[in-house]
Design a protein around this motif. Structure first.
Motif, mmCIF file in Angstrom:
data_model
loop_
_atom_site.group_PDB
_atom_site.id
_atom_site.type_symbol
_atom_site.label_atom_id
_atom_site.label_comp_id
_atom_site.label_asym_id
_atom_site.label_seq_id
_atom_site.Cartn_x
_atom_site.Cartn_y
_atom_site.Cartn_z
ATOM 1 N N LEU A 30 39.297 12.797 -33.878
ATOM 2 C CA LEU A 30 38.511 11.805 -33.132
ATOM 3 C C LEU A 30 38.264 12.280 -31.706
ATOM 4 O O LEU A 30 37.161 12.104 -31.163
ATOM 5 C CB LEU A 30 39.229 10.446 -33.139
ATOM 6 N N SER A 31 39.272 12.931 -31.140
ATOM 7 C CA SER A 31 39.093 13.412 -29.777
ATOM 8 C C SER A 31 38.099 14.578 -29.732
ATOM 9 O O SER A 31 37.254 14.675 -28.842
ATOM 10 C CB SER A 31 40.476 13.746 -29.206
ATOM 11 N N LEU A 32 38.186 15.434 -30.763
ATOM 12 C CA LEU A 32 37.239 16.557 -30.858
ATOM 13 C C LEU A 32 35.797 16.044 -30.974
ATOM 14 O O LEU A 32 34.880 16.530 -30.294
ATOM 15 C CB LEU A 32 37.602 17.378 -32.100
ATOM 16 N N LEU A 33 35.604 15.033 -31.804
ATOM 17 C CA LEU A 33 34.251 14.491 -31.991
ATOM 18 C C LEU A 33 33.741 13.846 -30.701
ATOM 19 O O LEU A 33 32.563 13.978 -30.360
ATOM 20 C CB LEU A 33 34.241 13.460 -33.130
ATOM 21 N N SER A 34 34.633 13.161 -29.986
ATOM 22 C CA SER A 34 34.213 12.523 -28.722
ATOM 23 C C SER A 34 33.815 13.584 -27.697
ATOM 24 O O SER A 34 32.801 13.443 -27.010
ATOM 25 C CB SER A 34 35.353 11.696 -28.127
ATOM 26 N N THR A 35 34.626 14.637 -27.623
ATOM 27 C CA THR A 35 34.319 15.696 -26.657
ATOM 28 C C THR A 35 32.994 16.356 -27.008
ATOM 29 O O THR A 35 32.142 16.605 -26.144
ATOM 30 C CB THR A 35 35.446 16.753 -26.673
ATOM 31 N N GLU A 36 32.827 16.628 -28.310
ATOM 32 C CA GLU A 36 31.575 17.266 -28.764
ATOM 33 C C GLU A 36 30.376 16.369 -28.476
ATOM 34 O O GLU A 36 29.310 16.834 -28.061
ATOM 35 C CB GLU A 36 31.668 17.509 -30.281
ATOM 36 N N LEU A 37 30.564 15.058 -28.691
ATOM 37 C CA LEU A 37 29.455 14.131 -28.464
ATOM 38 C C LEU A 37 29.089 14.084 -26.981
ATOM 39 O O LEU A 37 27.903 14.076 -26.628
ATOM 40 C CB LEU A 37 29.827 12.728 -28.980
#
Ligand SMILES: Cc1cc2nc3c(=O)[nH]c(=O)nc-3n(C[C@H](O)[C@H](O)[C@H](O)COP(=O)(O)O)c2cc1C
Length: 368
Positions: A336-343
């Protein structure tokens, strides 16, 4: 069959979803991996989901101050930290001993919405106790007797779930060639926490879910939405819509949101890509209700693409199970943190500071 044990042992960090998928393939036992990864029939719909993303492009704007980015939004009045949510998926316990409890804690701490399946390994109540603050919705597979569906909905409402997501694309189970050819059987003791009453003994020689199969209501019609609303105050979200006509019917029957999805390509081999169905659903009901999307989302730019096409929330399916298998609660937290950072990175790159600035003007020319 023994390729490894699904569990917290292999909690190697991952820095991309590609790396995560490969790590999960190494630790998840072969049968469970086939169950997670498979699509219907020849898996054309599953591949089409990815192709639909690859075909589309984004149209970035430049020289906009993107030092402060806001990824927060609301999904049916629920304030969340990101526009993506965790799709309902059966039996998290196949991937990790803590099952949905681990997923629920990771999502709740990140304030990401998660939707839990009728076929969860942990019970409705155990999941709620694991992460009492939510945000958390309950996914309903209609049972042949309405009383049984009613019982599930009432349990979810009592346990503090804040919406019912009714899945309508599974009147019968789609063909899973990959599993049938393996003579696939999920561990016979894989429990379903909602209670055994929702499963019927599977008499087929090669049962899709092993000893038991999900009991379904193949006779249900749109009136079921009225019946559901007569027994709960919770908003009803209809999952598995692929046409403007059905979206309209769902809204006519009181749905508060619709989720455009082809079940991750797991039901109808020849179904169109879910992303290709999104524009017509948005045209049909987008000004009346919230429209969500899932199927094939594998990176944050996919989330952005679905938002640009009019989705308000975007569901993540299989990658959550990969993360659970690789690192349990910590794995899901990391995903979830990876997706937020990517977003956040992608929003900076396209010059959009908040989600309200993501609209059709972000869509570029198709690649083919
Ligand atoms: C292993 C697995 C189990 C699933 N179980 C359910 C379920 O119980 N109820 C449901 O509505 N959808 C279920 N789905 C479909 C997901 O909610 C979602 O539509 C799909 O996974 C999204 O596609 P993606 O996996 O490509 O992201 C399941 C999907 C997978 C992969």
């Amino acid at each position: 069959m023994e390729r490894g044990t699904a569990g917290p042992a292999a909690s190697a960090p991952f820095s991309t979803l590609g790396e995560l998928e490969r790590a999960a393939a190494r630790v998840v036992p072969e049968d469970a991996w086939a169950y997670v990864q498979s699509g219907a029939g020849d898996e054309d719909a599953m591949r089409a989901n990815r192709d639909a993303f690859r075909r589309r492009t984004l149209r970035p704007r430049a020289l906009i101050d993107v030092t402060h980015l806001d990824l927060t939004t609301t999904l049916l009045d629920e304030r969340v930290s990101a526009p993506f949510f965790i799709c309902p998926m059966a039996r998290h316990g196949l991937l990790h001993p803590e099952g949905e409890a681990a997923t629920a804690r990771a999502a709740s701490d990140a304030r990401v919405l998660s939707v839990f399946s009728t076929l969860s390994t942990r019970s409705i109540e155990e999941i709620a106790a694991a992460a009492p603050k939510g945000p958390r919705w309950f996914q309903l597979y209609l049972q042949p007797e309405f009383a049984a569906s009613r019982n599930l909905v009432e349990r979810a409402e009592r346990a503090g779930y804040t919406a019912i997501m009714l899945t309508v694309d599974l009147p019968v189970l789609g063909p899973r060639d990959r599993l049938a050819e393996r003579g696939f059987v999920i561990a016979e003791d894989a429990p379903v926490g909602s209670g055994d009453e929702i499963l019927a003994p599977d008499r087929s020689p090669k049962g899709a879910l092993g000893r038991y199969s999900l009991r379904k209501d193949a006779a249900a019609t749109w009136n079921i939405l009225d019946d559901l609303q007569s027994i709960t105050h919770l908003p009803v979200v209809v999952k598995g819509i692929l046409t403007g006509e059905d979206a309209r019917r769902a809204v006519t029957h009181g749905a508060r949101a619709v989720l455009v999805s082809n079940h991750g390509g797991r039901q109808l081999n020849s179904a169109q890509a879910a992303l290709d169905a999104l524009p017509e659903v948005v045209r049909s009901v987008g000004s009346d209700v919230e429209v969500y999307f899932d199927s094939g989302v594998r990176r944050a730019s996919d989330v952005l693409m679905a938002l640009a096409l009019g989705a308000r929330g975007v569901g993540i399916g299989r990658p959550v199970l990969w993360a659970l298998a690789v690192g349990g609660e910590g794995g899901v937290r990391h995903l979830l943190s990876l997706l937020s950072t990517e977003l956040a990175t992608d929003m900076a790159l396209v010059g959009r500071r908040r989600l309200s600035e993501v609209d059709r003007t972000l869509l570029g020319a198709p690649r083919w």
